[in-house]
Design a protein around this motif. Structure first.
Motif, PDB file in Angstrom:
ATOM      1  N   UNK A  29      19.675  -4.467  11.365  1.00 39.60           N
ATOM      2  CA  UNK A  29      20.174  -3.216  12.112  1.00 39.60           C
ATOM      3  C   UNK A  29      19.786  -1.974  11.794  1.00 39.60           C
ATOM      4  N   UNK A  30      19.924  -1.661  10.131  1.00 39.38           N
ATOM      5  CA  UNK A  30      19.314  -0.588   9.522  1.00 39.38           C
ATOM      6  C   UNK A  30      17.981  -0.402   9.648  1.00 39.38           C
ATOM      7  N   UNK A  31      17.238  -1.248   9.396  1.00 42.26           N
ATOM      8  CA  UNK A  31      15.606  -1.338   9.751  1.00 42.26           C
ATOM      9  C   UNK A  31      15.358  -0.664  11.070  1.00 42.26           C
ATOM     10  N   UNK A  32      16.090  -1.370  11.802  1.00 38.61           N
ATOM     11  CA  UNK A  32      15.530  -0.965  13.425  1.00 38.61           C
ATOM     12  C   UNK A  32      15.810   0.289  13.555  1.00 38.61           C
ATOM     13  N   UNK A  33      16.916   0.945  13.439  1.00 37.60           N
ATOM     14  CA  UNK A  33      17.576   2.073  13.568  1.00 37.60           C
ATOM     15  C   UNK A  33      16.888   3.030  12.888  1.00 37.60           C
ATOM     16  N   UNK A  38      11.864   7.610  13.564  1.00 36.48           N
ATOM     17  CA  UNK A  38      10.727   8.013  13.609  1.00 36.48           C
ATOM     18  C   UNK A  38       9.807   7.894  14.704  1.00 36.48           C
ATOM     19  N   UNK A  39       9.936   6.682  15.177  1.00 39.03           N
ATOM     20  CA  UNK A  39       9.208   6.380  16.559  1.00 39.03           C
ATOM     21  C   UNK A  39       9.446   7.201  17.685  1.00 39.03           C
ATOM     22  N   UNK A  40      10.782   7.661  17.889  1.00 40.93           N
ATOM     23  CA  UNK A  40      11.109   8.513  18.911  1.00 40.93           C
ATOM     24  C   UNK A  40      10.632   9.924  18.536  1.00 40.93           C
ATOM     25  N   UNK A  41      10.665  10.128  17.175  1.00 42.40           N
ATOM     26  CA  UNK A  41      10.318  11.739  16.895  1.00 42.40           C
ATOM     27  C   UNK A  41       8.668  12.083  17.003  1.00 42.40           C
ATOM     28  N   UNK A  98      24.128   2.946   5.843  1.00 44.79           N
ATOM     29  CA  UNK A  98      23.708   4.251   4.865  1.00 44.79           C
ATOM     30  C   UNK A  98      22.172   3.654   4.662  1.00 44.79           C
ATOM     31  N   UNK A  99      21.919   2.518   4.719  1.00 48.67           N
ATOM     32  CA  UNK A  99      20.302   2.119   4.516  1.00 48.67           C
ATOM     33  C   UNK A  99      19.395   2.531   5.532  1.00 48.67           C
ATOM     34  N   UNK A 100      19.762   2.783   6.658  1.00 49.88           N
ATOM     35  CA  UNK A 100      19.060   3.179   7.785  1.00 49.88           C
ATOM     36  C   UNK A 100      18.632   4.776   7.595  1.00 49.88           C
ATOM     37  N   UNK A 101      19.486   5.443   6.709  1.00 52.68           N
ATOM     38  CA  UNK A 101      19.062   6.892   6.307  1.00 52.68           C
ATOM     39  C   UNK A 101      17.602   6.778   5.376  1.00 52.68           C
ATOM     40  N   UNK A 102      17.853   5.756   4.318  1.00 45.87           N
ATOM     41  CA  UNK A 102      16.788   5.324   3.563  1.00 45.87           C
ATOM     42  C   UNK A 102      15.565   4.872   4.335  1.00 45.87           C
ATOM     43  N   UNK A 103      15.459   4.144   5.148  1.00 43.09           N
ATOM     44  CA  UNK A 103      14.479   3.510   6.051  1.00 43.09           C
ATOM     45  C   UNK A 103      13.962   5.025   6.592  1.00 43.09           C
ATOM     46  N   UNK A 104      14.472   5.703   7.300  1.00 37.39           N
ATOM     47  CA  UNK A 104      14.314   6.878   7.977  1.00 37.39           C
ATOM     48  C   UNK A 104      13.640   7.854   6.962  1.00 37.39           C
ATOM     49  N   UNK A 105      14.037   8.009   5.766  1.00 39.15           N
ATOM     50  CA  UNK A 105      13.563   9.017   4.955  1.00 39.15           C
ATOM     51  C   UNK A 105      12.268   8.521   4.498  1.00 39.15           C
ATOM     52  N   UNK A 123      18.699   9.685  -4.429  1.00 32.88           N
ATOM     53  CA  UNK A 123      19.760   9.332  -3.266  1.00 32.88           C
ATOM     54  C   UNK A 123      19.235   7.833  -2.898  1.00 32.88           C
ATOM     55  N   UNK A 124      17.984   7.541  -2.590  1.00 32.61           N
ATOM     56  CA  UNK A 124      17.728   6.287  -2.025  1.00 32.61           C
ATOM     57  C   UNK A 124      18.198   4.946  -3.091  1.00 32.61           C
ATOM     58  N   UNK A 125      17.864   5.406  -4.339  1.00 37.85           N
ATOM     59  CA  UNK A 125      18.104   4.509  -5.156  1.00 37.85           C
ATOM     60  C   UNK A 125      19.853   3.980  -5.385  1.00 37.85           C
ATOM     61  N   UNK A 126      20.452   5.394  -5.306  1.00 38.20           N
ATOM     62  CA  UNK A 126      22.108   5.279  -5.247  1.00 38.20           C
ATOM     63  C   UNK A 126      22.370   4.408  -4.129  1.00 38.20           C
ATOM     64  N   UNK A 127      21.927   4.673  -2.927  1.00 36.80           N
ATOM     65  CA  UNK A 127      22.336   3.776  -1.854  1.00 36.80           C
ATOM     66  C   UNK A 127      22.073   2.416  -1.822  1.00 36.80           C
TER      67      UNK A 127
END
Length: 347
Positions: A29-33, A38-41, A98-105, A123-127
């Protein structure tokens, strides 16, 4: 001493099959979201190049296939998230959002060429560290054989008291505080979203369990409790989306997102602990470790969003300085001397 050692060894049994399924669904779910943003942007940029941008009221993106690919990707992610609650406790599934934020970043850095600051990487590492900590110490999923069992849990005095407090607080916020402070205090809108969201996740979990049991051969759709949970979900989600949109329209997204994540996740974990008694099946060490993991995720999330503010502020500052420098040299943005442009306007 030996008995204590045996008890400690027995207290951790590893992840159950259901928890593993929930974990895989939550990660998917986190990966797809995250990828969908990015795809929508990309689709919005492509549509804006040939039509009116969405930011100024245009709807040309509706004719852009890439935007629809992103939308479908997000829907798949939400369905996976919905299914995850049927297999794993909310204390495991919700923080992993929160992992979706990492994927997006990360994808924004690679695909959109948006710079990821060194503190953003931290921040990604902490998540990731916080998520791993929660995954390794999450409670086992409760064995439930009927949606009626979930209904019994939801109608116990402790959760009824929590639900009554939530509903009362929501009505007070909507009737008294929103008219006066909605446009100036960010916590008012987000408070409504988070409080209602905690009830919606409990109902989503109930529906997920009902569907899982139905697909395994035990039909739960004949029980009125299943449809009662469905009505609660629909009501809560509509309320949630309405006030979340108001918050996003009124305040900076970079501020709304982390505060909403913290409040929504915290209240959802609290509701799950009260309703499903997640912590009754754990020892104090596991509970404290989970909380440390959750705080680590929160720290990473805030750091990621503050890094975004830092990058945006830096680019804005550089553009302002460049513009000022150009004006001081007497040249406009198109390389035409400003004094010459003024002379052209004079009769």
């Amino acid at each position: 001493m030996a008995a204590a050692g045996e008890e400690g060894a027995y207290s951790y049994k590893g992840m159950s099959a259901d928890n593993i399924k929930g974990l895989v669904l939550a990660l998917s779910s986190s990966f797809f979201i995250g990828a969908s943003f990015i795809v929508k942007k990309k689709g919005l940029k492509k549509a804006g190049a040939s039509g009116i941008r969405a930011g100024v009221g245009g709807y040309s993106y509706l004719y852009e296939p890439l935007w629809w690919v992103g939308m479908i990707t997000m829907i798949v992610g939400e369905i996976a998230n919905f299914a995850a609650y049927a297999f794993a406790p909310a204390i495991l599934v919700t923080p992993l959002g929160a992992l979706s934020i990492i994927i997006s970043a990360v994808l924004a850095h690679i695909i959109l060429r948006e710079k990821l600051h060194i503190f953003g990487i931290l921040g990604c590492v902490l998540c990731v560290v916080g998520s791993t900590t929660i995954v390794l110490h999450a409670p086992q999923e409760r064995e439930i054989q009927s949606v009626i069992e979930v209904w019994d849990l939801a109608t116990e005095p402790a959760f009824l008291f929590y639900a009554a407090l939530v509903i009362t607080a929501v009505f007070v916020l909507i009737i008294h505080f929103i008219p006066q402070y909605g446009q100036t205090h960010i916590m008012v809108y987000i408070g409504v979203c988070s409080l209602v969201g905690s009830l919606s996740v409990m109902s989503v979990k109930a529906i997920g369990i009902a569907l899982k049991l139905t697909l395994s051969g035990m039909n739960q759709l004949t029980y009125p409790q299943t449809w009662a949970f469905t009505i609660v979900v629909i009501t809560c989600v509509i309320t949630q989306m309405n006030y979340l949109n108001k918050a996003l329209d009124t305040f900076n997204t970079a501020v709304v997102s982390p505060i909403y994540y913290v409040m929504f996740t915290s209240l959802t974990i609290l509701a799950s602990v009260i309703m499903f008694k997640d912590w009754d099946r754990q020892n104090p060490t596991q509970i404290v470790t989970e909380m440390c993991g959750f705080v680590t995720i929160l720290s990473g999330t805030f750091l990621l969003h503050k890094t975004k503010d830092l990058s945006d502020g830096l680019s804005t500052s550089l553009s302002m300085r460049l513009s000022k420098h150009i004006e001081e040299d007497g040249f406009g943005q198109e390389g035409i001397p400003l004094r010459r442009q003024e002379s052209l306007r004079l009769p």
